[in-house]
Design a protein around this motif. Structure first.
Motif, PDB file in Angstrom:
ATOM      1  N   GLY A   1       6.917  -6.416 103.806  1.00 52.05           N
ATOM      2  CA  GLY A   1       5.388  -6.769 105.063  1.00 52.05           C
ATOM      3  C   GLY A   1       5.549  -5.737 105.995  1.00 52.05           C
ATOM      4  O   GLY A   1       4.430  -5.486 106.997  1.00 52.05           O
ATOM      5  N   ALA A   2       6.221  -4.417 106.245  1.00 53.41           N
ATOM      6  CA  ALA A   2       6.314  -3.280 107.149  1.00 53.41           C
ATOM      7  C   ALA A   2       4.834  -2.376 106.573  1.00 53.41           C
ATOM      8  O   ALA A   2       4.574  -2.312 105.990  1.00 53.41           O
ATOM      9  CB  ALA A   2       7.464  -2.654 107.776  1.00 53.41           C
ATOM     10  N   VAL A   3       4.769  -1.520 108.155  1.00 54.26           N
ATOM     11  CA  VAL A   3       3.955  -0.349 107.156  1.00 54.26           C
ATOM     12  C   VAL A   3       5.007   0.526 107.560  1.00 54.26           C
ATOM     13  O   VAL A   3       5.383   0.867 108.193  1.00 54.26           O
ATOM     14  CB  VAL A   3       3.116  -0.539 108.699  1.00 54.26           C
ATOM     15  CG1 VAL A   3       1.755   1.657 108.253  1.00 54.26           C
ATOM     16  CG2 VAL A   3       2.089  -1.427 108.597  1.00 54.26           C
ATOM     17  N   VAL A   4       4.833   1.918 106.575  1.00 59.19           N
ATOM     18  CA  VAL A   4       6.007   2.867 106.098  1.00 59.19           C
ATOM     19  C   VAL A   4       5.393   3.801 106.919  1.00 59.19           C
ATOM     20  O   VAL A   4       4.526   4.161 106.317  1.00 59.19           O
ATOM     21  CB  VAL A   4       6.740   2.818 104.951  1.00 59.19           C
ATOM     22  CG1 VAL A   4       7.766   3.752 105.120  1.00 59.19           C
ATOM     23  CG2 VAL A   4       7.858   1.688 105.037  1.00 59.19           C
ATOM     24  N   ALA A   5       5.555   5.015 107.062  1.00 63.73           N
ATOM     25  CA  ALA A   5       5.198   6.115 108.033  1.00 63.73           C
ATOM     26  C   ALA A   5       5.830   7.228 107.161  1.00 63.73           C
ATOM     27  O   ALA A   5       7.331   7.075 107.833  1.00 63.73           O
ATOM     28  CB  ALA A   5       4.105   6.192 109.186  1.00 63.73           C
ATOM     29  N   GLY A   6       5.724   8.220 106.060  1.00 61.21           N
ATOM     30  CA  GLY A   6       6.024   9.356 106.011  1.00 61.21           C
ATOM     31  C   GLY A   6       6.144  10.354 107.674  1.00 61.21           C
ATOM     32  O   GLY A   6       5.691   9.931 108.196  1.00 61.21           O
ATOM     33  N   LEU A  58      16.458   7.446 107.409  1.00 66.52           N
ATOM     34  CA  LEU A  58      17.396   9.233 106.931  1.00 66.52           C
ATOM     35  C   LEU A  58      17.877   9.014 104.878  1.00 66.52           C
ATOM     36  O   LEU A  58      18.371   8.268 105.088  1.00 66.52           O
ATOM     37  CB  LEU A  58      18.199   9.516 107.518  1.00 66.52           C
ATOM     38  CG  LEU A  58      18.374  11.390 107.708  1.00 66.52           C
ATOM     39  CD1 LEU A  58      17.357  11.509 107.743  1.00 66.52           C
ATOM     40  CD2 LEU A  58      19.374  11.289 108.013  1.00 66.52           C
ATOM     41  N   LEU A  59      16.543   9.673 104.881  1.00 65.27           N
ATOM     42  CA  LEU A  59      16.588   9.304 103.674  1.00 65.27           C
ATOM     43  C   LEU A  59      17.398  11.124 102.210  1.00 65.27           C
ATOM     44  O   LEU A  59      17.013  11.580 103.175  1.00 65.27           O
ATOM     45  CB  LEU A  59      15.548   8.955 102.791  1.00 65.27           C
ATOM     46  CG  LEU A  59      15.101   7.718 103.036  1.00 65.27           C
ATOM     47  CD1 LEU A  59      13.824   7.422 102.273  1.00 65.27           C
ATOM     48  CD2 LEU A  59      15.915   6.166 102.383  1.00 65.27           C
ATOM     49  N   SER A  60      17.729  10.984 101.182  1.00 68.31           N
ATOM     50  CA  SER A  60      17.815  12.274 101.082  1.00 68.31           C
ATOM     51  C   SER A  60      17.198  12.400  99.440  1.00 68.31           C
ATOM     52  O   SER A  60      17.383  11.058  98.749  1.00 68.31           O
ATOM     53  CB  SER A  60      19.359  12.598 100.564  1.00 68.31           C
ATOM     54  OG  SER A  60      20.259  12.190 101.943  1.00 68.31           O
ATOM     55  N   GLY A  61      16.604  13.346  98.971  1.00 69.48           N
ATOM     56  CA  GLY A  61      15.835  13.637  97.746  1.00 69.48           C
ATOM     57  C   GLY A  61      14.661  13.919  97.407  1.00 69.48           C
ATOM     58  O   GLY A  61      14.899  14.521  98.778  1.00 69.48           O
ATOM     59  N   ARG A  62      14.237  14.094  96.664  1.00 67.50           N
ATOM     60  CA  ARG A  62      13.004  14.334  96.727  1.00 67.50           C
ATOM     61  C   ARG A  62      12.055  13.546  97.670  1.00 67.50           C
ATOM     62  O   ARG A  62      12.115  12.584  97.717  1.00 67.50           O
ATOM     63  CB  ARG A  62      12.118  14.476  95.078  1.00 67.50           C
ATOM     64  CG  ARG A  62      12.792  15.371  94.938  1.00 67.50           C
ATOM     65  CD  ARG A  62      12.587  15.388  92.966  1.00 67.50           C
ATOM     66  NE  ARG A  62      10.590  16.010  93.225  1.00 67.50           N
ATOM     67  CZ  ARG A  62       9.410  15.641  93.656  1.00 67.50           C
ATOM     68  NH1 ARG A  62       9.091  14.161  92.368  1.00 67.50           N
ATOM     69  NH2 ARG A  62       8.404  16.495  92.763  1.00 67.50           N
ATOM     70  N   ALA A  63      10.863  13.988  98.501  1.00 66.69           N
ATOM     71  CA  ALA A  63      10.047  13.059  99.603  1.00 66.69           C
ATOM     72  C   ALA A  63       9.086  12.668  98.414  1.00 66.69           C
ATOM     73  O   ALA A  63       8.992  11.159  99.054  1.00 66.69           O
ATOM     74  CB  ALA A  63       9.652  14.306  99.696  1.00 66.69           C
ATOM     75  N   PRO A  64       8.797  12.663  97.743  1.00 65.34           N
ATOM     76  CA  PRO A  64       7.693  11.706  97.044  1.00 65.34           C
ATOM     77  C   PRO A  64       8.294  10.403  96.875  1.00 65.34           C
ATOM     78  O   PRO A  64       8.245   9.415  96.968  1.00 65.34           O
ATOM     79  CB  PRO A  64       6.590  12.437  95.357  1.00 65.34           C
ATOM     80  CG  PRO A  64       7.117  13.845  96.441  1.00 65.34           C
ATOM     81  CD  PRO A  64       8.181  14.149  96.976  1.00 65.34           C
ATOM     82  N   ASP A  65       9.264  10.470  95.480  1.00 63.26           N
ATOM     83  CA  ASP A  65       9.974  10.153  94.848  1.00 63.26           C
ATOM     84  C   ASP A  65      11.066   8.622  96.438  1.00 63.26           C
ATOM     85  O   ASP A  65      10.655   7.396  96.109  1.00 63.26           O
ATOM     86  CB  ASP A  65      11.783  10.639  94.151  1.00 63.26           C
ATOM     87  CG  ASP A  65      10.985  10.696  93.303  1.00 63.26           C
ATOM     88  OD1 ASP A  65       9.843  10.702  92.667  1.00 63.26           O
ATOM     89  OD2 ASP A  65      11.506  11.685  92.771  1.00 63.26           O
ATOM     90  N   GLU A  66      11.515   9.663  97.002  1.00 60.26           N
ATOM     91  CA  GLU A  66      12.310   8.719  98.299  1.00 60.26           C
ATOM     92  C   GLU A  66      11.242   7.847  99.361  1.00 60.26           C
ATOM     93  O   GLU A  66      11.137   6.514  99.286  1.00 60.26           O
ATOM     94  CB  GLU A  66      13.522   9.290  99.414  1.00 60.26           C
ATOM     95  CG  GLU A  66      13.925  10.272  98.318  1.00 60.26           C
ATOM     96  CD  GLU A  66      14.428   8.879  97.620  1.00 60.26           C
ATOM     97  OE1 GLU A  66      15.279   8.172  98.088  1.00 60.26           O
ATOM     98  OE2 GLU A  66      15.397   9.098  96.616  1.00 60.26           O
ATOM     99  N   LEU A  67      10.038   8.653  99.492  1.00 61.53           N
ATOM    100  CA  LEU A  67       8.904   7.756  99.832  1.00 61.53           C
ATOM    101  C   LEU A  67       8.513   6.603  99.935  1.00 61.53           C
ATOM    102  O   LEU A  67       8.317   5.873 100.047  1.00 61.53           O
ATOM    103  CB  LEU A  67       8.358   9.122 101.359  1.00 61.53           C
ATOM    104  CG  LEU A  67       7.885   9.475 101.485  1.00 61.53           C
ATOM    105  CD1 LEU A  67       7.671  10.291 101.878  1.00 61.53           C
ATOM    106  CD2 LEU A  67       8.611   9.146 103.170  1.00 61.53           C
TER     107      LEU A  67
END
Length: 553
Positions: free
Chosen positions: A11-16, A103-112
């Protein structure tokens, strides 16, 4: 991302965020939208090892600055600091907004996409650190638009002018209906007009190069009107306060959308459109609803809402502050506004803002002819900005029975060392000029207050002055509302032995109640909504003062 984080982000807004200026604007857009929706903000950064360059027109590729020579641990530390900075910026600008970072690791499109799988909305910039500024979308944005299954906003960098409408593309498809629903909701919450655009695009593109005749236009409008009527049916009744302008155009869809979106607050299109519409704006777009902001759309400085009664329904109507004061940082945040009416009918707005260039919060003042504004900043500098206070915030006016006017506020000493304190500053009748020295009313001296007292509000009973205040850290379960009483506004104020409002005292129905203000026999306050602490809502309860003691009910 763990299942715990996924639940917290629901339910949050997620921003890359990648550290670029475009991404910063996108995060601030997301923060404003999260605040308007009453939900939390999650800022996510993805670190890939080794760094993966993005494509650049002309055949080359640029690696992400700062990561080329950095090892994994160095890159993580850099990313954590970068996330901390943008999160703090958002907290300063929207103090009641819950902001968390990932803080995530990997490919940006997949992780976001994974980070936002339970989100209300995913927000990204139109281009990142490595993309040229005039590109419509960068590679991460483009891939997300192709594969992400939930609502997504792509924020562009241009500044918007004009009426700032919300523009929605209408083609009669199912995803077009979803887009219409999002557009209506956004327009309603932000007090915008809606432009419903249907582009007649069944003709081949080369045929559109020929200007249609008047007969063609009449025929097209005749065929397009029923489609618009059917597509908008039901929404007009659900959102009666949203003005709607219908436009039927014969044009290339991208061109028609771009023309209508010029100066708009938001452009909304569906992903699986009818004919060329689905490819009009962002190239190959499938399985995603695309909400494309054609300009930078940061939140209002001092948003205001109105309602027919205290119980609501409340609707956000616009920005009360007409301009940023010359002494204030435009992006430093505007906190805790309070409005008072002077005897001559003038309305005065008090607010906290960051002083340029240092960023310390001080209290400013602005005036208007109407309660809703627009308010024009008054004076060459802040009204209250005391060196050594660590910032002055949370202004609240009080007018005594003899007409004397006072401004209560908090010195944010807890941010730099000493406990916070609440002060009273007498003002002249103009509401803009201090009259004599200030008076300290109370200080955070109890262990349960955790060095924090804030959000003061005074009520005068027949023989006492009651000072309500919030205590403890805002994010904690111990945040509560206390009160102190005194025979005079100058004190001495004696604190009550127990909190007046707390989670336990309210039977767990309100989590961490604070920000109390008493109006017309009711105490208004805010508290966390739900169990995830991603948003706060406003509450009210009846209050009385038998024997000069506050009592609920």
């Amino acid at each position: 991302m763990s299942s715990t984080e996924s639940t917290m982000d629901k339910g949050a807004v997620v921003a890359g965020y990648d550290g670029s200026e475009e991404a910063r604007k996108a995060v601030r857009w997301a923060a404003g939208e999260a605040a308007a929706r009453g939900c939390g903000l999650v800022v996510a950064h993805v670190v890939g090892f080794p760094p993966v360059p993005e494509a650049v027109p002309g055949g080359g590729a640029w690696p992400r600055p700062g990561f080329l020579e950095a090892g994994q641990e160095t890159a993580r530390r850099h990313a954590e600091a970068m996330l901390g900075d943008i999160a703090q910026e958002c907290r300063r600008a929207w103090p009641e907004l819950t902001v968390s970072t990932r803080l995530l690791s990997g490919r940006a499109p997949d992780e976001l996409a994974r980070a936002a799988e339970n989100a209300e909305l995913l927000v990204i910039g139109s281009s990142g650190l490595t993309a040229l500024p005039r590109l419509l979308v960068g590679s991460t944005a483009n891939e997300l638009l192709h594969d992400y299954h939930r609502p997504i906003v792509v924020v562009r960098t241009g500044e918007a002018d004009g009426d700032r409408n919300v523009v929605v593309g209408v083609d009669g498809s199912e995803t077009s209906r979803e887009a219409i629903g999002f557009a209506y909701d956004f327009a309603d919450r932000h007090g915008r007009a809606l432009v419903a655009l249907h582009v007649w695009s069944d003709l081949p593109l080369e045929a559109m190069a020929v200007t249609p005749t008047e007969h063609d236009r009449e025929l097209i409008e005749e065929r397009g009107k029923p489609l618009l009527d059917e597509a908008l049916a039901g929404y007009r009744e659900r959102y009666p306060d949203v003005p709607v302008h219908r436009v039927i155009a014969v044009d290339r869809p991208a061109h028609a959308l771009a023309e209508q979106a010029e100066g708009a607050a938001l452009l909304v299109v569906g992903s699986h459109g009818r004919g060329p519409l689905r490819r009009a704006l962002l190239g190959s777009v499938s399985r995603a609803m695309v909400h494309h902001a054609p300009c930078s759309t940061g939140a209002a400085k001092v948003p205001y809402a109105h309602a027919p009664a205290a119980e609501g329904p409340w609707r956000v109507a616009g920005d009360a502050l007409a301009a940023v004061p010359e002494w204030a940082k435009p992006d430093g945040g505007f906190w805790a506004p309070d409005v008072a009416r002077l005897p001559d009918g003038t309305f005065v707005l008090y607010f906290s803002a960051a002083v340029a260039p240092g960023g310390e919060m001080c209290i400013g003042v602005a005036t208007a002819a109407k309660a809703e504004g627009p308010y024009t900043p008054a004076g060459d500098g802040p009204l209250i900005c005391v060196p050594g206070d660590g910032g002055d915030i949370d202004p609240q006016t009080f007018v005594d029975s003899d007409g004397s006017r006072y401004l209560l506020y908090k010195s944010d000493g807890a941010a730099v060392g000493p406990p916070a304190a609440i002060w009273s500053q007498k003002l002249l009748a103009d509401g803009r000029t201090p009259d004599g020295p200030r008076t300290e009313l109370l200080r955070a001296d109890l262990a349960s207050e955790n060095a924090v007292v804030e959000a003061p509000s005074v009520v005068k009973t027949p023989s006492r002055y009651l000072l309500f205040y919030s205590a403890d850290t805002f994010q904690s379960s111990g945040y509560h509302t206390g009160y102190a009483s005194a025979p005079a506004l100058s004190g001495p104020f004696v604190k009550a032995g127990t909190p007046f409002l707390s989670t336990d005292l309210l039977g767990g129905e309100v989590d961490a109640p604070g920000g109390a203000d008493v109006v017309d026999g009711r105490i208004h306050f805010h508290g966390w909504l739900g169990g995830g602490r991603t948003a706060r809502g406003m509450y009210q309860l009846p209050i009385g003062f038998p024997g000069d003691v506050p009592q609920l009910g």
